[in-house]
Design an enzyme around this catalytic site. Structure first.
Site, PDB file in Angstrom:
ATOM      1  N   CYS A  57     -56.238  31.743  -2.599  1.00 25.53           N
ATOM      2  CA  CYS A  57     -54.971  31.032  -2.809  1.00 25.53           C
ATOM      3  C   CYS A  57     -55.116  29.956  -3.882  1.00 25.53           C
ATOM      4  O   CYS A  57     -54.131  29.427  -4.370  1.00 25.53           O
ATOM      5  CB  CYS A  57     -54.470  30.420  -1.503  1.00 25.53           C
ATOM      6  N   CYS A  74     -56.225  27.958   5.921  1.00 24.57           N
ATOM      7  CA  CYS A  74     -55.999  26.589   5.449  1.00 24.57           C
ATOM      8  C   CYS A  74     -56.757  25.603   6.337  1.00 24.57           C
ATOM      9  O   CYS A  74     -57.332  24.626   5.847  1.00 24.57           O
ATOM     10  CB  CYS A  74     -54.516  26.253   5.451  1.00 24.57           C
TER      11      CYS A  74
HETATM   12 FE1  FES Z   1     -54.567  28.442   0.934  1.00 21.96          FE
HETATM   13 FE2  FES Z   1     -53.057  27.113   2.502  1.00 21.96          FE
HETATM   14  S1  FES Z   1     -52.487  28.867   1.383  1.00 21.96           S
HETATM   15  S2  FES Z   1     -55.021  26.586   1.860  1.00 21.96           S
END
Ligand code: FES
Length: 145
Positions: free
Chosen positions: A33, A103
């Site tokens: 991400c 996360c």
């Molecule tokens: Fe990667 Fe939240 S989407 S840390």
């Protein structure tokens, strides 16, 4: 999709910022991400976490989990802070949607990376602490911005 606690910590993050001359700093990132989290720990001579701050360049759940993680480790000993797992952070937030579990993992890893840095700086070993895999280090972060 998000619990009230997650929303609350996202909107009013606790302990955001940095600590000058921190005892330990940990920076971790998730390659998928692209989110980055950095934790600063101020640890006193008895091994108690006196202060903790974070900076997160990431999604709302990453901000909320960082915020909650700082609350959970503040005032704790190094050993107690090691028990603050991503599960503990998620529980404290009344849960996260499955796609956001990574996360909270970032928060756990950032604490571990900061503890690792503290141990290295002081030439000590923290029982039960393994070298964090995702500590991407200062230099690489600067390039990421
Ligand atoms: Fe990667 Fe939240 S989407 S840390």
């Amino acid at each position: 999709m998000y619990t009230e606690k997650v929303m609350e910590h996202f909107q009013n993050p606790r302990n955001m910022g940095e600590i000058e001359n921190a005892s330990g700093i940990g920076t971790v990132g998730n390659a998928k991400c692209g989110d980055i989290m950095r934790m600063f720990l101020d640890i006193d001579e008895t091994g108690v976490i006196r202060d903790v701050k974070f900076k997160t360049f990431g999604c709302g759940a990453a901000v909320a989990t960082s915020s909650m993680a700082t609350e959970l480790v503040k005032g704790k000993t190094v050993q107690e802070a090691l028990q603050v797992t991503n599960k503990a952070v998620m529980e404290a937030l009344d849960g996260l949607p499955p796609v956001k579990v990574h996360c909270s993992l970032l928060a756990e890893e950032a604490i571990h990376a900061a503890l690792w840095d503290y141990a290295e700086k002081n030439g000590m070993q923290i029982e039960g602490l393994e070298k964090p895999k995702t500590d991407i280090g200062e230099e690489e972060v600067e390039e990421e911005y």
